[in-house]
Design a protein around this motif. Structure first.
Motif: not given
Length: 119
Positions: A92-103
């Motif tokens: 997700f973008p740097d300014d998003s509350p989410a960072s990286t999702l690993w599935f």
């Protein structure tokens, strides 16, 4: 979505050709749905690169819903192959509350999601 996930890498990860919506449109100008079964779970991913959208669903083979994530504002999707692990990475973008999702899909099905504490 930049960079775009490689179509061939997604086929490799899911071990199946996707369903295209609408049929016949070329990647990445279409929505695609990948389906597979891993470790007793039915996994489905819809990806629409033009809309920066990914939807991940996981059900038991008996049909019980475990995960249904409708992700918007996705920056990039990638495939990770580390030793015996095969994973889908959603950024997700740097300014998003989410960072990286690993599935992770092999050897076990796991989900790990990091966040940006400053957002």
């Amino acid at each position: 979505m930049e960079p775009l996930p490689s179509y061939e890498d997604l086929v490799w990860l899911f071990e199946a050709e996707p369903v295209r919506h609408p049929a016949g449109e070329p990647w990445p100008y279409t929505s695609v749905t990948f389906r597979t079964t891993r470790a007793g779970y039915d996994i489905e991913m819809d990806i629409e690169p033009g809309y920066q959208a990914v939807r991940l669903r996981v059900h038991t083979v008996a049909g019980h819903k475990l995960i249904d994530l409708d992700l918007e504002g996705v920056l990039s999707v990638g495939i990770e192959r580390i030793e015996d692990r095969e994973s889908l990475r959603v950024e997700f973008p740097d300014d998003s509350p989410a960072s990286t999702l690993w599935f992770q899909m092999k050897p076990d099905v796991t989900v790990t999601w990091s966040h940006n504490p400053g957002s």
